[in-house]
Motif scaffolding. Sequence first.
Motif, PDB file in Angstrom:
ATOM      1  N   ASN A   7       0.832  -1.211   0.000  1.00 52.85           N
ATOM      2  CA  ASN A   7       0.000   0.000   0.000  1.00 52.85           C
ATOM      3  C   ASN A   7       0.862   1.255   0.000  1.00 52.85           C
ATOM      4  N   HIS A   8       1.890   1.264  -0.843  1.00 53.65           N
ATOM      5  CA  HIS A   8       2.790   2.412  -0.877  1.00 53.65           C
ATOM      6  C   HIS A   8       2.040   3.710  -1.175  1.00 53.65           C
ATOM      7  N   GLY A   9       0.962   3.632  -1.932  1.00 58.55           N
ATOM      8  CA  GLY A   9       0.249   4.836  -2.346  1.00 58.55           C
ATOM      9  C   GLY A   9      -0.358   5.632  -1.217  1.00 58.55           C
ATOM     10  N   SER A  10      -0.594   5.021  -0.074  1.00 55.50           N
ATOM     11  CA  SER A  10      -1.238   5.764   1.016  1.00 55.50           C
ATOM     12  C   SER A  10      -0.259   6.655   1.770  1.00 55.50           C
ATOM     13  N   LEU A  11       0.809   6.071   2.298  1.00 49.11           N
ATOM     14  CA  LEU A  11       1.729   6.832   3.150  1.00 49.11           C
ATOM     15  C   LEU A  11       3.169   6.806   2.666  1.00 49.11           C
ATOM     16  N   GLY A  12       3.446   6.059   1.609  1.00 52.48           N
ATOM     17  CA  GLY A  12       4.812   5.981   1.123  1.00 52.48           C
ATOM     18  C   GLY A  12       5.709   5.251   2.099  1.00 52.48           C
ATOM     19  N   VAL A  27      -0.898  -8.561   5.884  1.00 50.96           N
ATOM     20  CA  VAL A  27      -0.722  -7.807   4.643  1.00 50.96           C
ATOM     21  C   VAL A  27      -1.347  -6.425   4.795  1.00 50.96           C
ATOM     22  N   GLU A  28      -0.605  -5.407   4.413  1.00 51.39           N
ATOM     23  CA  GLU A  28      -1.112  -4.041   4.366  1.00 51.39           C
ATOM     24  C   GLU A  28      -1.496  -3.737   2.920  1.00 51.39           C
ATOM     25  N   VAL A  29      -2.786  -3.543   2.674  1.00 54.97           N
ATOM     26  CA  VAL A  29      -3.282  -3.261   1.333  1.00 54.97           C
ATOM     27  C   VAL A  29      -4.470  -2.324   1.462  1.00 54.97           C
ATOM     28  N   ALA A  30      -4.677  -1.483   0.469  1.00 53.61           N
ATOM     29  CA  ALA A  30      -5.800  -0.546   0.505  1.00 53.61           C
ATOM     30  C   ALA A  30      -7.073  -1.261   0.070  1.00 53.61           C
ATOM     31  N   VAL A  31      -8.127  -1.087   0.848  1.00 53.46           N
ATOM     32  CA  VAL A  31      -9.463  -1.539   0.466  1.00 53.46           C
ATOM     33  C   VAL A  31     -10.295  -0.285   0.253  1.00 53.46           C
ATOM     34  N   THR A  32     -10.833  -0.119  -0.943  1.00 59.23           N
ATOM     35  CA  THR A  32     -11.561   1.092  -1.268  1.00 59.23           C
ATOM     36  C   THR A  32     -13.004   0.777  -1.619  1.00 59.23           C
ATOM     37  N   CYS A  33     -13.844   1.780  -1.478  1.00 56.94           N
ATOM     38  CA  CYS A  33     -15.241   1.661  -1.869  1.00 56.94           C
ATOM     39  C   CYS A  33     -15.577   2.849  -2.747  1.00 56.94           C
ATOM     40  N   TRP A  34     -16.032   2.579  -3.949  1.00 62.60           N
ATOM     41  CA  TRP A  34     -16.367   3.640  -4.900  1.00 62.60           C
ATOM     42  C   TRP A  34     -17.755   3.370  -5.466  1.00 62.60           C
ATOM     43  N   ASN A  35     -18.654   4.305  -5.229  1.00 67.00           N
ATOM     44  CA  ASN A  35     -20.032   4.183  -5.713  1.00 67.00           C
ATOM     45  C   ASN A  35     -20.667   2.845  -5.336  1.00 67.00           C
TER      46      ASN A  35
END
Length: 388
Positions: A27-32, A349-357
């Motif tokens: 999940n590098h995109g969240s906090l680097g 595991v650290e991974v982004a879980v997103t919710c869109w629409n």
Amino acid sequence: MNLPQPPEPIPGAKALFSLDFDVAHLNHGSLGAVPHPVQHARRLLMDEAERDPRAFAAQVVTRLRLAREAVCPLVGAPAELTAFTTNTTTGVALALRSMDLSEGDEVLTTDHGYPSIDFNIAAQVRRLGVVHKTVPVPLTPTDTQVVEAVLSGLTPRTRLVVLDQITSATARVFPVAEVARQLRGRGVALLVDGAHVPGHLPVDVAAIGADFWIGNLHKWAYSPRGTALVSVSEDWRDRMWPLVESYGHEAGFPTAVEFHGTDGYTGWIAAPVGPAVLEQLGVERVQLHNAQLAAYGQAVIAKALNVETVDDEGQGRLGMRLIPLPDGLVTTQADAEALWQRIRRNLGVEVAVTCWNGRGFLRVAANVYNRPAEYDRLADGLSGLLAV
């Protein structure tokens, strides 16, 4: 499903980071992640500040200018039209304040926007009676669809369009330069949310032609967290007002925005070390590695879940990818938060879980410290976890 070939690791790159590798950090995109040389540079600055606080403070404005001049070439932004700020959200707040909006003025966003940006617009709605309009954009839009969606939402009262260059929840690349071209001459300002751009994709901020461009250095450019850039067009330079009036106010932008008296500046002054590490590794080499590894991770996880990936032509350049979750599993942000905690707790595991629409996705990212086995680990564990 044939899996893409993952890239060879970049020698020595993983050793640059302090991450706990018992956890798979996807999940590098969240906090680097901040490399050791950047951490060390900041610690030296903190030590210097504590040895002689007054002498250090006297040099802050000059050192911030030098740091800006060092990092701005990474994104093609003029240093004299650019200021450090803490993150993209703060940069958006700066732009909204400086626009002098009034009742009935409209701010236009898409439904791919980042929530904290909407929070700041909502504050203008409450305080000033500004109108916030959101236009829908498909999950995998063409550039033409993005431009048409933005233009369709314009009215004579539209003052500002806020558009992501790389969307966060959906990992899409939007054609911000073409939108800027279309808005030119209409009396509508464009704010580009480039939170995920510096170090991630090649970018020339000046060539985009937006009124405001804001990007984080603490994600893909390896600078200390809390380091971002807000760059403005020449037309806005004398109209930028800081959120807090302090001793740098009379100097005007960018110093008025950056300098807040006894604030902490070591992260910003150390910021150039991040892009220097990236340059030493090889910017194009890193970006290609990350894109290829993210593609592998996306494919192996999608295969395990038996789902089709959601791609468009711009996706291939990115070091983060989207994988749809089974229907009904995540329909709210609360669902996303709960699943993130289960994956973290049960799979390590650290991974982004997103919710869109109302749709749930995994957003996997890749960087030079990641290895294919980490994505295999997530793929192997997800089927059993989601069946519980």
